[in-house]
Design a protein around this motif. Structure first.
Motif, PDB file in Angstrom:
ATOM      1  N   VAL A  55      29.154 -13.932  59.382  1.00  0.00           N
ATOM      2  CA  VAL A  55      28.480 -13.629  58.120  1.00  0.00           C
ATOM      3  C   VAL A  55      27.924 -12.208  58.190  1.00  0.00           C
ATOM      4  O   VAL A  55      27.157 -11.879  59.097  1.00  0.00           O
ATOM      5  CB  VAL A  55      27.331 -14.617  57.848  1.00  0.00           C
ATOM      6  N   VAL A  56      28.341 -11.380  57.255  1.00  0.00           N
ATOM      7  CA  VAL A  56      27.850 -10.006  57.181  1.00  0.00           C
ATOM      8  C   VAL A  56      27.112  -9.834  55.863  1.00  0.00           C
ATOM      9  O   VAL A  56      27.680 -10.037  54.789  1.00  0.00           O
ATOM     10  CB  VAL A  56      28.999  -8.979  57.272  1.00  0.00           C
ATOM     11  N   GLU A  57      25.840  -9.480  55.974  1.00  0.00           N
ATOM     12  CA  GLU A  57      25.022  -9.255  54.783  1.00  0.00           C
ATOM     13  C   GLU A  57      24.747  -7.764  54.622  1.00  0.00           C
ATOM     14  O   GLU A  57      24.608  -7.034  55.606  1.00  0.00           O
ATOM     15  CB  GLU A  57      23.693  -9.998  54.901  1.00  0.00           C
ATOM     16  N   VAL A  65      12.538  -7.643  61.499  1.00  0.00           N
ATOM     17  CA  VAL A  65      12.169  -6.612  60.529  1.00  0.00           C
ATOM     18  C   VAL A  65      12.871  -6.839  59.189  1.00  0.00           C
ATOM     19  O   VAL A  65      14.050  -7.206  59.142  1.00  0.00           O
ATOM     20  CB  VAL A  65      12.506  -5.207  61.080  1.00  0.00           C
ATOM     21  N   GLU A  66      12.126  -6.652  58.105  1.00  0.00           N
ATOM     22  CA  GLU A  66      12.699  -6.747  56.766  1.00  0.00           C
ATOM     23  C   GLU A  66      13.376  -5.421  56.401  1.00  0.00           C
ATOM     24  O   GLU A  66      13.010  -4.364  56.931  1.00  0.00           O
ATOM     25  CB  GLU A  66      11.611  -7.070  55.744  1.00  0.00           C
ATOM     26  N   PRO A  67      14.360  -5.446  55.502  1.00  0.00           N
ATOM     27  CA  PRO A  67      15.085  -4.207  55.164  1.00  0.00           C
ATOM     28  C   PRO A  67      14.172  -3.071  54.708  1.00  0.00           C
ATOM     29  O   PRO A  67      14.336  -1.920  55.136  1.00  0.00           O
ATOM     30  CB  PRO A  67      16.031  -4.649  54.045  1.00  0.00           C
ATOM     31  N   GLU A  68      13.206  -3.383  53.846  1.00  0.00           N
ATOM     32  CA  GLU A  68      12.318  -2.327  53.346  1.00  0.00           C
ATOM     33  C   GLU A  68      11.520  -1.694  54.485  1.00  0.00           C
ATOM     34  O   GLU A  68      11.362  -0.472  54.549  1.00  0.00           O
ATOM     35  CB  GLU A  68      11.348  -2.892  52.301  1.00  0.00           C
ATOM     36  N   ARG A  69      11.034  -2.539  55.389  1.00  0.00           N
ATOM     37  CA  ARG A  69      10.241  -2.028  56.511  1.00  0.00           C
ATOM     38  C   ARG A  69      11.100  -1.194  57.461  1.00  0.00           C
ATOM     39  O   ARG A  69      10.639  -0.188  58.004  1.00  0.00           O
ATOM     40  CB  ARG A  69       9.599  -3.202  57.258  1.00  0.00           C
ATOM     41  N   LYS A 106      17.269   7.364  46.035  1.00  0.00           N
ATOM     42  CA  LYS A 106      18.459   7.342  46.887  1.00  0.00           C
ATOM     43  C   LYS A 106      18.721   5.932  47.423  1.00  0.00           C
ATOM     44  O   LYS A 106      17.802   5.223  47.822  1.00  0.00           O
ATOM     45  CB  LYS A 106      18.281   8.291  48.071  1.00  0.00           C
ATOM     46  N   PRO A 107      20.009   5.527  47.465  1.00  0.00           N
ATOM     47  CA  PRO A 107      20.353   4.195  47.987  1.00  0.00           C
ATOM     48  C   PRO A 107      20.558   4.224  49.505  1.00  0.00           C
ATOM     49  O   PRO A 107      21.258   5.089  50.038  1.00  0.00           O
ATOM     50  CB  PRO A 107      21.670   3.884  47.265  1.00  0.00           C
ATOM     51  N   HIS A 108      19.967   3.271  50.190  1.00  0.00           N
ATOM     52  CA  HIS A 108      20.166   3.113  51.634  1.00  0.00           C
ATOM     53  C   HIS A 108      20.751   1.721  51.873  1.00  0.00           C
ATOM     54  O   HIS A 108      20.184   0.716  51.426  1.00  0.00           O
ATOM     55  CB  HIS A 108      18.842   3.277  52.384  1.00  0.00           C
ATOM     56  N   TYR A 109      21.880   1.679  52.576  1.00  0.00           N
ATOM     57  CA  TYR A 109      22.570   0.420  52.816  1.00  0.00           C
ATOM     58  C   TYR A 109      22.328  -0.044  54.248  1.00  0.00           C
ATOM     59  O   TYR A 109      22.497   0.720  55.201  1.00  0.00           O
ATOM     60  CB  TYR A 109      24.066   0.570  52.551  1.00  0.00           C
ATOM     61  N   LEU A 110      21.929  -1.298  54.377  1.00  0.00           N
ATOM     62  CA  LEU A 110      21.648  -1.890  55.677  1.00  0.00           C
ATOM     63  C   LEU A 110      22.606  -3.045  55.926  1.00  0.00           C
ATOM     64  O   LEU A 110      23.075  -3.701  54.988  1.00  0.00           O
ATOM     65  CB  LEU A 110      20.202  -2.387  55.749  1.00  0.00           C
ATOM     66  N   ILE A 111      22.883  -3.302  57.197  1.00  0.00           N
ATOM     67  CA  ILE A 111      23.835  -4.340  57.594  1.00  0.00           C
ATOM     68  C   ILE A 111      23.153  -5.331  58.537  1.00  0.00           C
ATOM     69  O   ILE A 111      22.370  -4.942  59.404  1.00  0.00           O
ATOM     70  CB  ILE A 111      25.060  -3.708  58.296  1.00  0.00           C
ATOM     71  N   ARG A 112      23.478  -6.610  58.350  1.00  0.00           N
ATOM     72  CA  ARG A 112      23.032  -7.649  59.281  1.00  0.00           C
ATOM     73  C   ARG A 112      24.182  -8.616  59.507  1.00  0.00           C
ATOM     74  O   ARG A 112      24.844  -9.027  58.554  1.00  0.00           O
ATOM     75  CB  ARG A 112      21.816  -8.393  58.724  1.00  0.00           C
ATOM     76  N   LYS A 113      24.413  -8.982  60.780  1.00  0.00           N
ATOM     77  CA  LYS A 113      25.509  -9.887  61.109  1.00  0.00           C
ATOM     78  C   LYS A 113      24.967 -11.181  61.703  1.00  0.00           C
ATOM     79  O   LYS A 113      24.143 -11.149  62.623  1.00  0.00           O
ATOM     80  CB  LYS A 113      26.469  -9.220  62.100  1.00  0.00           C
ATOM     81  N   ASN A 114      25.461 -12.290  61.153  1.00  0.00           N
ATOM     82  CA  ASN A 114      25.101 -13.627  61.654  1.00  0.00           C
ATOM     83  C   ASN A 114      23.593 -13.819  61.791  1.00  0.00           C
ATOM     84  O   ASN A 114      23.092 -14.325  62.807  1.00  0.00           O
ATOM     85  CB  ASN A 114      25.796 -13.901  62.992  1.00  0.00           C
ATOM     86  N   LYS A 115      22.869 -13.361  60.787  1.00  0.00           N
ATOM     87  CA  LYS A 115      21.414 -13.536  60.720  1.00  0.00           C
ATOM     88  C   LYS A 115      20.677 -12.826  61.858  1.00  0.00           C
ATOM     89  O   LYS A 115      19.548 -13.183  62.205  1.00  0.00           O
ATOM     90  CB  LYS A 115      21.038 -15.026  60.726  1.00  0.00           C
ATOM     91  N   ALA A 166      14.384  -4.822  48.343  1.00  0.00           N
ATOM     92  CA  ALA A 166      15.785  -4.873  48.766  1.00  0.00           C
ATOM     93  C   ALA A 166      16.589  -5.868  47.936  1.00  0.00           C
ATOM     94  O   ALA A 166      16.079  -6.919  47.529  1.00  0.00           O
ATOM     95  CB  ALA A 166      15.867  -5.242  50.241  1.00  0.00           C
ATOM     96  N   LYS A 167      17.853  -5.520  47.716  1.00  0.00           N
ATOM     97  CA  LYS A 167      18.807  -6.423  47.070  1.00  0.00           C
ATOM     98  C   LYS A 167      19.852  -6.799  48.114  1.00  0.00           C
ATOM     99  O   LYS A 167      20.556  -5.929  48.630  1.00  0.00           O
ATOM    100  CB  LYS A 167      19.463  -5.743  45.870  1.00  0.00           C
ATOM    101  N   ILE A 168      19.936  -8.072  48.439  1.00  0.00           N
ATOM    102  CA  ILE A 168      20.767  -8.533  49.553  1.00  0.00           C
ATOM    103  C   ILE A 168      21.969  -9.321  49.036  1.00  0.00           C
ATOM    104  O   ILE A 168      21.830 -10.197  48.178  1.00  0.00           O
ATOM    105  CB  ILE A 168      19.937  -9.402  50.521  1.00  0.00           C
ATOM    106  N   ASP A 169      23.157  -8.982  49.573  1.00  0.00           N
ATOM    107  CA  ASP A 169      24.394  -9.681  49.221  1.00  0.00           C
ATOM    108  C   ASP A 169      25.158 -10.024  50.494  1.00  0.00           C
ATOM    109  O   ASP A 169      25.094  -9.293  51.492  1.00  0.00           O
ATOM    110  CB  ASP A 169      25.286  -8.811  48.330  1.00  0.00           C
ATOM    111  N   VAL A 170      25.892 -11.123  50.456  1.00  0.00           N
ATOM    112  CA  VAL A 170      26.810 -11.474  51.540  1.00  0.00           C
ATOM    113  C   VAL A 170      28.148 -10.820  51.221  1.00  0.00           C
ATOM    114  O   VAL A 170      28.757 -11.101  50.191  1.00  0.00           O
ATOM    115  CB  VAL A 170      26.972 -12.998  51.666  1.00  0.00           C
ATOM    116  N   ILE A 171      28.599  -9.917  52.102  1.00  0.00           N
ATOM    117  CA  ILE A 171      29.837  -9.185  51.827  1.00  0.00           C
ATOM    118  C   ILE A 171      31.009  -9.699  52.656  1.00  0.00           C
ATOM    119  O   ILE A 171      32.148  -9.302  52.440  1.00  0.00           O
ATOM    120  CB  ILE A 171      29.652  -7.673  52.069  1.00  0.00           C
TER     121      ILE A 171
END
Length: 450
Positions: A407-409, A311-315, A429-438, A373-378
């Motif tokens: 890797v945490v995005e 799933v993509e972040p927007e979806r 409104k901002p919604h923050y999503l997390i993904r770990k190791n792809k 979505a705007k994606i960054d590696v944090i």
């Protein structure tokens, strides 16, 4: 027509057009020009108006002094100097700002409102099930010898012993919680009755109460958000004792102690709404009418049933919103970051915010849209920047990945909410999503309104 005549006519037409254009230009140059100071002052207020529009980001707002002053000054200039290009520019900017101050708009289609119609259907369906099961449940009990034919007047303790009516069933139609709640003898009760009619004290400090009451709360959470968590209900219970207590919630007691029959809850009933009963064999302590078939009944109404692995972040944010609209609590949970639902406190907080989301979709907005979505590696190392890639080979990159950890995005998805009239509700409104190791994306700040 002779060739010479046609050439002459063409020349005359060209000359006429030239004269018209020239006169128009001369007229514009000769038109009265607004004083530069007046234009500057009007633009000063207009810029403040435009800045305010930008701050509200599509949200409607009431015009203030500076906003009205901008429009007033531009109106006066436009009426006095209608052909001044500088005034016309201010006028067009003012029109645009005024329109934006009324809020952004979109078309609301019937498909966006279908979830509200489905909720009405569910209310009716589960209300019918509740009425039917309550009738059958009470008929079996009242037909037996261990039931009081009527609750009031309550049996007189001077004439009736507790042993005569212990374990007898009684139906209390005036059970009101939490209005008549009080604590005495180290236990919690709800009083039903009066000094003249006699008292029943329903004990609510045990599982017999919590089982049905929690079932009622689940009904509200999963079926009917409009149903209040408090009110005047019908309670079926068993008489299990007699006590003298003070049926008053305040610390400073102002009423005399009263004798009353202690009642242990068996079931709660709200006509046309729900019927919940205690079940010692049930892990949850009880259930509401139709709960065992709830998913079977609701499943055809779901538009989304699971979260895809890719799933993509927007979806995902759209699925998250759909889970609230369609009251799919399991799907709602599946959207949330696992790290935010590990403890009992975390689970309780999730249910609290679930209720708030239900409230907002029922009263404030009906549809949401998402920005890209705007994606960054944090955390960790995914890949280098363009400059870093120039210096690092694949072996070096792999080494950096090893020492950097997982890797945490983080993805930022901004949403806009729209009410049933098609007007934007609130600001984006901002919604923050997390993904770990792809892996899969999860929503982190699930409590954020839309």
């Amino acid at each position: 027509m002779p060739l010479f005549t046609r050439k002459k006519a063409g020349a005359l037409l060209f000359l006429s057009l030239f004269i018209v254009v020239t006169l128009a230009a001369l007229r514009a140059e000769c038109a009265p020009q607004a004083p530069k100071n007046d234009v500057t002052r009007a633009e000063f207020f207009l810029k403040k108006f435009e800045d305010r529009v930008n701050r509200f980001r599509g949200q409607a707002f009431r015009l203030g002094y500076e906003d009205n002053e901008a429009l007033k000054r531009i109106k006066e200039l436009k009426e006095k100097y209608p052909d001044d290009p500088a005034v016309e520019s201010l006028f067009q900017r003012g029109r645009l700002a005024l329109m934006k101050s009324k809020g952004d708009f979109m078309e609301i289609t019937p498909d966006m409102l279908v979830y509200r119609e489905n909720e009405k259907k569910l209310k009716q369906l589960f209300g019918d099930i509740a009425d039917r099961e309550w009738k059958q449940f009470t008929e079996d009990i009242l037909a037996g010898p261990t039931a009081l034919p009527k609750a009031f007047p309550a049996p007189d303790r001077t004439q009736v012993s507790i042993e005569d009516i212990r374990e007898s069933y009684v139906i209390l139609d005036e059970f009101e919680y939490p209005a008549n709640q009080f604590i005495d003898l180290g236990r919690e009760f709800v009083s039903v009755g009066s000094g003249a009619r006699g008292y029943y004290f329903v004990e609510i400090s045990n599982r017999n109460w919590l089982g049905p009451y929690e079932a009622v709360k689940r009904y509200r959470r999963l079926i009917n958000r409009d149903f209040p968590e408090e009110g005047k209900w019908t309670l079926l219970g068993r008489i299990t004792g007699i006590e003298m207590v003070i049926p008053q919630a305040e610390k400073v007691k102002t009423v005399a102690p009263q004798w009353g029959w202690v009642v242990t809850p068996v079931a709660l009933y709200i006509p046309g709404v729900t019927f919940a009963f205690y079940d010692s064999a049930n892990e949850l302590g009880g259930s509401f009418a139709g709960e065992e078939r709830m998913e079977e009944i609701k499943d055809p109404l779901y538009t989304v049933r699971y979260v895809p692995r890719d799933v993509e972040p927007e979806r995902l944010v759209e699925i998250f919103a759909a889970s609230v609209k369609e009251k799919n609590f399991e799907l709602f949970l599946d959207c949330i970051d696992p790290d935010r639902k590990k403890t009992r406190t975390a689970q309780s907080l999730i249910r609290y915010h679930w209720d708030l989301h239900l409230e907002r979709f029922a009263t404030f907005y009906v549809h949401i849209t998402t920005d890209e979505a705007k994606i960054d590696v944090i955390s960790g190392f995914d890949t280098g920047t363009g400059v870093e890639d120039f210096f690092l080979d694949e072996e070096q990159k792999e080494k950096i990945r090893e020492i950097s950890g997982e890797v945490v995005e983080q993805a930022l998805v901004t949403t806009r909410a729209w009410d049933e009239r098609g007007r934007q509700y609130g600001s984006p409104k901002p919604h923050y999503l997390i993904r770990k190791n792809k892996g899969r994306w999860y929503i982190n700040n699930y409590e954020q309104p839309f």
